[in-house]
Scaffold this motif. Structure first.
Motif, short mmCIF file in Angstrom:
data_model
loop_
_atom_site.label_atom_id
_atom_site.label_comp_id
_atom_site.label_asym_id
_atom_site.label_seq_id
_atom_site.Cartn_x
_atom_site.Cartn_y
_atom_site.Cartn_z
N HIS A 132 63.45 4.79 -28.67
CA HIS A 132 62.12 5.19 -28.23
C HIS A 132 61.19 3.99 -28.06
CE1 HIS A 132 61.62 4.69 -32.57
NE2 HIS A 132 60.31 4.64 -32.38
N ARG A 133 61.75 2.77 -28.01
CA ARG A 133 60.91 1.59 -27.85
C ARG A 133 60.06 1.61 -26.58
NH1 ARG A 133 65.10 -3.18 -30.01
NH2 ARG A 133 65.02 -2.54 -32.22
N PRO A 134 60.61 2.08 -25.44
CA PRO A 134 59.76 2.09 -24.23
C PRO A 134 58.47 2.87 -24.40
CG PRO A 134 62.05 2.41 -23.63
CD PRO A 134 62.00 2.49 -25.12
N ALA A 135 58.51 3.94 -25.20
CA ALA A 135 57.31 4.74 -25.40
C ALA A 135 56.24 3.99 -26.18
CB ALA A 135 57.67 6.04 -26.12
N LEU A 136 56.64 2.98 -26.95
CA LEU A 136 55.69 2.20 -27.73
C LEU A 136 55.03 1.09 -26.92
CD1 LEU A 136 57.79 1.68 -31.00
CD2 LEU A 136 55.86 3.25 -30.69
N LEU A 137 55.57 0.86 -25.71
CA LEU A 137 55.13 -0.30 -24.92
C LEU A 137 54.66 0.14 -23.54
CD1 LEU A 137 58.19 -2.55 -25.88
CD2 LEU A 137 55.95 -2.48 -26.99
N PRO A 138 53.52 0.81 -23.46
CA PRO A 138 53.04 1.30 -22.16
C PRO A 138 52.62 0.18 -21.24
CG PRO A 138 51.37 1.62 -23.85
CD PRO A 138 52.61 1.15 -24.56
N TYR A 139 52.55 0.50 -19.95
CA TYR A 139 52.10 -0.49 -18.97
C TYR A 139 50.64 -0.90 -19.21
CZ TYR A 139 56.28 0.11 -16.08
OH TYR A 139 57.57 0.13 -15.61
N TYR A 140 49.84 0.07 -19.66
CA TYR A 140 48.42 -0.20 -19.88
C TYR A 140 48.08 0.16 -21.33
CZ TYR A 140 48.41 -0.25 -14.79
OH TYR A 140 48.69 -0.52 -13.47
N PRO A 141 48.42 -0.69 -22.28
CA PRO A 141 48.28 -0.34 -23.70
C PRO A 141 46.83 -0.13 -24.13
CG PRO A 141 48.79 -2.67 -23.46
CD PRO A 141 48.99 -2.05 -22.11
N LEU A 142 45.88 -0.71 -23.41
CA LEU A 142 44.47 -0.56 -23.76
C LEU A 142 43.75 0.39 -22.82
CD1 LEU A 142 43.58 -4.30 -24.51
CD2 LEU A 142 44.69 -2.61 -25.99
#
Length: 742
Positions: free
Chosen positions: A633-643
């Motif tokens: 599930h790592r991709p879900a923790l690293l969004p394109y726009y985290p802020l």
């Protein structure tokens, strides 16, 4: 410094220009703040006057002149136009910048910048010729040497009846410039304030009296939205960099980062370390478990932030507010070196207590009995009761004096603490900043922030943030375990850093404060300068190394080399020999370029011929990183726009797709798979992919019969299709129905 004059107020900008010319004369050296703090209306009116009147000599000295997004090609134009209508509809572009870009500046106008919007002026001869290379902290000196006699700045009115204003985003140069002018007896500098209530009112050092200003422009015509800089999408390379960098940040330390995708990634990853610590540790272990001590012996930090970190950053990124909410940026500093040193030891909390009083006495900071100066200091810091009087060492009330009290007894100390016992010390600052720039969400959050919370932010002069010369003892106490993170374009194998210019002398951006922070890190106990860069770049479809053997331009010389980080690891260069520096740099280079660099180092006699790259560093490939970040599930923790982002969901996806097309260049071999896939979707399967249909409609490609436009549509559809099986989330996106575009 003290000002006693009262400003003249104007509602019409032309009348204000008349008054300024009458006061200053026709030789004008105008200092404009960098970024969002420029008084655009006044600057445009003054420039137009100089355009019409060649007897006026106008020099504009500034930095980071912001422009609405430009459209360099057909795809960019179609993407950008709706953004201009939604986010920049009432922004007034600076006329001098438009004229400069077109080569139309009149002979009597000169525009000098010490830091340019990155890459924006590479092909503008006047901008390249009039660029001033200077450290951020030396700009006030340079302005005075040029004879600055006018400052024009956007300001925010106080929410109370004080009549004060806030320099808000830009006390960075204004405060030190005026102080240095007074110190040098420079002569009068006329100050114009352009009042915009939508600019956040930030207190601290940025709060100034109306008497600072000679002229004030007020009225509805000056009220406009603040220039937004939408957050860019964060790629896997930036995330890999950010995990390495986050492992260098110590609990109880100090942090500086800049704006951009990497800054967003760093702040998000530090937040993950606090809120998803096990996942953070697992990813960090995947990235670093096979690495040995060849390049770095710095212990990896992965623990929770119990004491928290403090921000000391010339640029205040939006991510710092996210770190504050996550309980990461919570360490407060105070304006007293002795008190700060006591708190650093961890023996005391930052609350008023008997033990703290005794420690201040034992350190010699206060005396017993308390002097007048001691009393003022302790009461200002909220450490003793405000009703205590140093005269006679007694408390005073309406009925007369109460019993004598001092530091000699428990009863006396209890009396001294009184109503403040156990309460937080006053005047704590969790963030010192020079200027800010970001999305509409950043500006809205600052406008709506609780006053008590906002009091912990002190926007101040750049001489305080970027240098140690003044208040050295205090800054050394505040800036524990400092980590100053700056980006670079390239780094040579011997550790010299290239951040601001190209080999042909063209300036990409500027030195800014990078040299300041690198030098400061060398002087602070436990401080480290971290230079971050992607190991490669793609230009015209061709991959090139950003770690190079040599380069004719240098921003940071090799004798200040410290820590360099790429997506493949951390190279600790401080104090190492040339041979060990080069070996370390090769180990964090993309494996496609390691052999060539090693050959050059061997040929120069810098690395022995028998050296072999350790096995752990021979698999520095994008494929390895992708495999690490695609697990579970790592991709879900690293969004394109985290802020979050000012883009709508559709625009956010398009921005990612267009970025991938830009990196691919114009090589048919890299375009062909996208063209083929996109053609299949656009011609035969649009009903199956309504998101692609909406995307093409958003760009105006629906139903196009033009061959060139159809090819562009196929490319976009092919690039956009990656989201169909992409496990990475977008992050928060804008609501297109929001009137503020937020």
């Amino acid at each position: 410094m003290e000002w006693t004059k009262e400003p003249e107020s104007y509602e019409e900008v032309e009348a204000c220009v008349d008054a300024v010319l009458a006061r200053v004369g026709k030789r004008i050296v105008l200092g404009l703040p960098l970024g969002i703090g420029k008084a655009n209306h006044f600057a445009n009116a003054l420039y137009a006057r100089a355009e019409r009147d060649p007897s006026i000599t106008l020099t504009i000295f500034t930095a980071l002149t912001l422009e609405r997004p430009a459209s360099g090609n057909e795809l960019q134009r179609r993407f950008v136009q709706p953004l201009l209508d939604r986010l920049y509809r009432d922004y007034h572009d600076l006329a001098y910048n438009q004229a400069r870009r077109k080569g139309l500046l009149p002979r009597n106008v000169e525009v000098c910048e010490f830091f340019m919007q990155p890459g924006s002026m590479l092909n503008v001869p006047s901008a390249q010729q009039d660029y001033v290379s200077s450290n951020y902290t030396l700009v006030p000196r340079d302005l005075l040497d040029r004879g600055v006699n006018l400052i024009a700045q956007m300001v925010s009115p106080a929410p109370d009846s004080s009549g004060d204003y806030s320099l808000s985003s830009n006390p960075d140069l204004t405060l030190p410039l005026l102080a240095l002018a007074e110190e040098r007896n420079h002569g009068p500098i006329v100050v114009v304030g352009e009042v915009n209530p939508r600019l956040p009112f930030v207190g601290g050092d940025a709060r100034v009296s109306e008497s600072l200003f000679d002229f004030v422009l007020e009225g509805e015509s000056f009220e406009q939205d603040i220039f937004p800089a939408p957050n860019a999408p964060v790629g896997i390379t930036d995330y890999a960099l950010s995990f390495h960098i986050a492992s260098l940040v110590k609990d109880g330390g100090t942090l500086q980062v800049g704006i951009g995708a990497l800054g967003d990634a760093i702040c998000h990853t530090l937040r993950l370390r606090q809120t998803h610590n096990q996942e953070f540790s697992d990813i960090l272990h995947s990235l670093q478990s096979e690495l040995d001590a060849t390049v770095s012996t710095i212990p990896a930090e992965s623990s929770l932030f119990t004491r928290g970190i403090y921000g000391a950053s010339e640029m205040v990124p939006e991510g710092f507010l996210h770190l504050r909410r996550a309980g990461v940026m919570k360490r407060k500093v105070y304006q007293d070196a002795t008190l700060q040193s006591l708190l650093n030891a961890g023996t005391f909390s930052d609350c008023a207590s008997e033990d703290l009083l005794l420690a201040l006495r034992d350190s010699g900071r206060i005396q017993s009995p308390l002097t007048e100066a001691d009393t003022k200091f302790l009461q200002a810091m909220g450490i003793i009761d405000p009703s205590y009087s140093w005269r006679g060492h007694r408390f005073l009330d309406e009925g007369g004096e109460m019993e004598e009290c001092d530091l000699h007894s428990t009863a006396g100390r209890t009396k001294l603490l009184g109503s403040v016992a156990g309460k937080p010390i006053a005047g704590g600052t969790w963030l010192h900043g020079g200027f800010y720039l970001g999305s509409t969400s950043l500006y809205r959050e600052l406008r709506e922030m609780d006053p008590g919370e906002l009091a912990g932010i002190n926007m101040t002069g750049i001489d305080y943030i970027n240098a140690l010369e003044k208040d050295r003892e205090l800054k050394r106490a505040q800036r524990q375990h400092a980590r100053f993170v700056n980006s670079a374009m390239m780094v040579t194998l011997n550790g010299a850093v290239v951040s601001d210019g190209l080999a042909n002398g063209k300036v990409v951006s500027g030195v800014g404060g990078q040299y300041n922070f690198v030098a400061q890190a060398q002087e602070l106990p436990g401080g480290r300068s971290i230079i971050a860069l992607s190991s490669t770049r793609t230009t015209g479809g061709r991959v090139q190394s950003n770690i190079v053997w040599e380069y004719p331009n240098c921003t940071i010389p090799r004798h200040l080399r410290d820590v360099v980080v790429t997506e493949y690891g951390i190279a600790d260069l401080r104090g190492k020999s040339d041979r060990d520096v080069m070996v370390s740099m090769i180990c964090i280079t993309d494996s496609r370029f390691q052999r060539e660099l090693l050959s050059k180092a061997r040929a120069a006699g810098k690395v022995e011929r028998g050296f072999k790259i350790p096995a752990a560093y021979r698999n520095n490939t994008p494929h390895r990183l992708e495999a690490i970040f695609e697990q579970g599930h790592r991709p879900a923790l690293l969004p394109y726009y985290p802020l979050g982002t000012d883009f709508t969901e559709q625009e956010a996806q398009l921005a990612v797709a267009l970025q991938s097309l830009k990196e691919a260049g114009r090589n048919i071999f890299t375009y062909w798979p996208l063209l083929r896939k996109g053609r299949d979707i656009a011609k035969h399967r649009l009903d199956e992919f309504p998101a692609v249909r909406a995307c093409l409609e958003r760009l105006g490609f629906d139903g196009s019969d033009d061959y060139h436009h159809r090819l562009l549509a196929y490319l976009v559809a092919g690039a956009y299709s990656k989201f169909f099986d992409d496990k990475r989330a977008l992050g928060d996106t804008a609501d297109p129905t929001d009137e503020n575009g937020s």
